[in-house]
Design an enzyme around this catalytic site. Structure first.
Site, mmCIF file in Angstrom:
data_model
loop_
_atom_site.group_PDB
_atom_site.id
_atom_site.type_symbol
_atom_site.label_atom_id
_atom_site.label_comp_id
_atom_site.label_asym_id
_atom_site.label_seq_id
_atom_site.Cartn_x
_atom_site.Cartn_y
_atom_site.Cartn_z
ATOM 1 N N TYR A 89 80.021 148.581 -27.288
ATOM 2 C CA TYR A 89 79.643 149.956 -27.416
ATOM 3 C C TYR A 89 79.858 150.748 -26.040
ATOM 4 O O TYR A 89 79.019 150.649 -25.142
ATOM 5 C CB TYR A 89 78.317 149.996 -27.931
ATOM 6 C CG TYR A 89 78.000 149.446 -29.285
ATOM 7 C CD1 TYR A 89 79.083 149.483 -30.207
ATOM 8 C CD2 TYR A 89 76.855 149.104 -29.776
ATOM 9 C CE1 TYR A 89 78.977 148.819 -31.588
ATOM 10 C CE2 TYR A 89 76.592 148.504 -31.201
ATOM 11 C CZ TYR A 89 77.739 148.380 -31.881
ATOM 12 O OH TYR A 89 77.403 147.912 -33.249
ATOM 13 N N LYS B 93 82.787 143.523 -32.065
ATOM 14 C CA LYS B 93 82.043 144.212 -33.013
ATOM 15 C C LYS B 93 82.253 145.798 -32.217
ATOM 16 O O LYS B 93 81.731 145.860 -31.266
ATOM 17 C CB LYS B 93 80.661 143.999 -33.268
ATOM 18 C CG LYS B 93 79.950 144.867 -34.196
ATOM 19 C CD LYS B 93 78.831 144.384 -34.615
ATOM 20 C CE LYS B 93 77.943 145.173 -35.445
ATOM 21 N NZ LYS B 93 76.898 144.778 -36.157
HETATM 22 P P1 FBP Z 1 74.455 148.906 -38.982
HETATM 23 O O1 FBP Z 1 75.548 148.419 -39.906
HETATM 24 O O2 FBP Z 1 73.310 148.990 -39.670
HETATM 25 O O3 FBP Z 1 74.957 150.066 -37.997
HETATM 26 O O4 FBP Z 1 74.292 147.726 -37.699
HETATM 27 C C1 FBP Z 1 75.442 147.617 -36.835
HETATM 28 C C2 FBP Z 1 74.713 147.175 -35.324
HETATM 29 O O5 FBP Z 1 75.408 147.031 -34.416
HETATM 30 C C3 FBP Z 1 73.581 146.434 -35.496
HETATM 31 O O6 FBP Z 1 73.704 145.035 -35.088
HETATM 32 C C4 FBP Z 1 72.710 147.023 -34.056
HETATM 33 O O7 FBP Z 1 71.404 146.986 -34.109
HETATM 34 C C5 FBP Z 1 73.125 148.501 -34.399
HETATM 35 O O8 FBP Z 1 74.184 148.474 -35.014
HETATM 36 C C6 FBP Z 1 73.147 149.330 -33.018
HETATM 37 O O9 FBP Z 1 73.441 150.495 -33.076
HETATM 38 P P2 FBP Z 1 73.205 151.802 -32.155
HETATM 39 O O10 FBP Z 1 73.084 150.894 -30.715
HETATM 40 O O11 FBP Z 1 74.581 152.523 -32.155
HETATM 41 O O12 FBP Z 1 72.163 152.703 -32.665
#
Ligand code: FBP
Length: 272
Positions: free
Chosen positions: A153, A184
């Site tokens: 991310y 991911k």
């Molecule tokens: P979701 O499908 O609920 O968005 O989950 C994906 C995910 O990567 C989770 O594994 C993680 O907890 C969350 O999103 C983190 O999202 P962010 O840091 O963007 O709030």
């Protein structure tokens, strides 16, 4: 004459089980750590409810923290392939995020995990620390025959747009070069751009995060577009277990990911 090896990037039955026909649908439930109980209601706050969905809807794997693995997966859900998250952070600091390893690869292995997961915040001033940890995690996981999933991310003081195509491609590339087998990412809605992101990930598979709960058709349309861009599937949480018909929606998502159906076709079945 020298011939190229035909072996896949990652070998092992664990990987093959999670990527039947090269595609996957992973159910993520690490949001209790990342976001807190605000994401949940009285039903889905129980990890057993989410494990039941994974089992009944035949998800390819579940991705959880070690505590959920040891208290729930180990008891009744061992047949679902397991991915154990090795780091996690709260939502309190998203300005310059860092998330460090708190669970070992060894412990994930003992819990029966097929793979391990780790989040890197590219563009944080702490990115170097996360690179070092994830690189070592990949080495150790591969040594044990497990695969490594990188939640990649872009986020932090050096990131202007978390969903910028070039930034996502850079993120995918770094994760692959560090040793990730699965990356991911969030989908930015740009099919052509995402093709470049997938290309940048090389032999590592790109899976897409679900994001916050949205309309069923919009969610399935995102899935259709992401698959068109070459994604290998989804690692989704809230859109499934916050739905009041999680099994039906998972079945529709399954049709889009594994059978190449369009969102329109899949949503028709859903509304029958
Ligand atoms: P979701 O499908 O609920 O968005 O989950 C994906 C995910 O990567 C989770 O594994 C993680 O907890 C969350 O999103 C983190 O999202 P962010 O840091 O963007 O709030």
């Amino acid at each position: 004459m020298i011939t190229k090896s035909k072996k896949p990037a990652v070998r092992g039955s664990a990987y093959t089980k999670v990527f039947p026909r090269g595609k996957t649908l992973i159910l993520a439930c690490d949001q209790g750590f990342e976001h807190g109980p605000k994401d949940f209601n009285i039903k889905n706050i129980d990890p057993e409810y989410i494990m039941d969905i994974a089992l009944e809807a035949r998800f390819s794997a579940v991705a959880v923290q070690a505590g959920i693995a040891e208290k729930y997966h180990v008891a009744h859900f061992r047949d679902i392939p397991l991915i154990v998250k090795l780091n996690g952070k709260t939502y309190f600091d998203n300005r310059d995020p860092v998330s460090l390893q708190h669970t070992s690869v060894e412990y994930a292995y003992k819990l029966g995990a097929s793979g391990v997961g780790y989040t890197i915040y590219l563009g944080s001033s702490h990115e170097q620390q996360m690179f070092v940890e994830f690189g070592r995690i990949c080495e150790e996981a591969h040594h044990k025959g497990m695969f490594a999933v990188c939640w990649m991310y872009p986020r932090g003081p050096f990131i202007e747009d978390e969903l910028d195509t070039d930034t996502l491609a850079y993120a995918a590339r770094i994760a692959m070069e560090l040793g990730a087998d699965v990356i991911k990412l969030k989908f930015n809605g740009n099919i052509e751009g995402m093709k470049w992101v997938v290309k940048s990930a090389g032999k590592a598979k790109v899976v897409i995060a679900g994001g916050s709960r949205t309309d069923d058709f919009e969610f399935l349309k995102m899935a259709e577009d992401a698959m068109k861009a070459g994604a290998a599937g989804f690692a989704v949480g809230r859109n499934i277990w916050q739905s009041d018909r999680p099994l039906e929606l998972a079945a529709a998502l399954n049709q889009v990911v594994f059978q190449g159906k369009t969102a329109e076709e899949a949503v028709k079945d859903l509304d029958k």
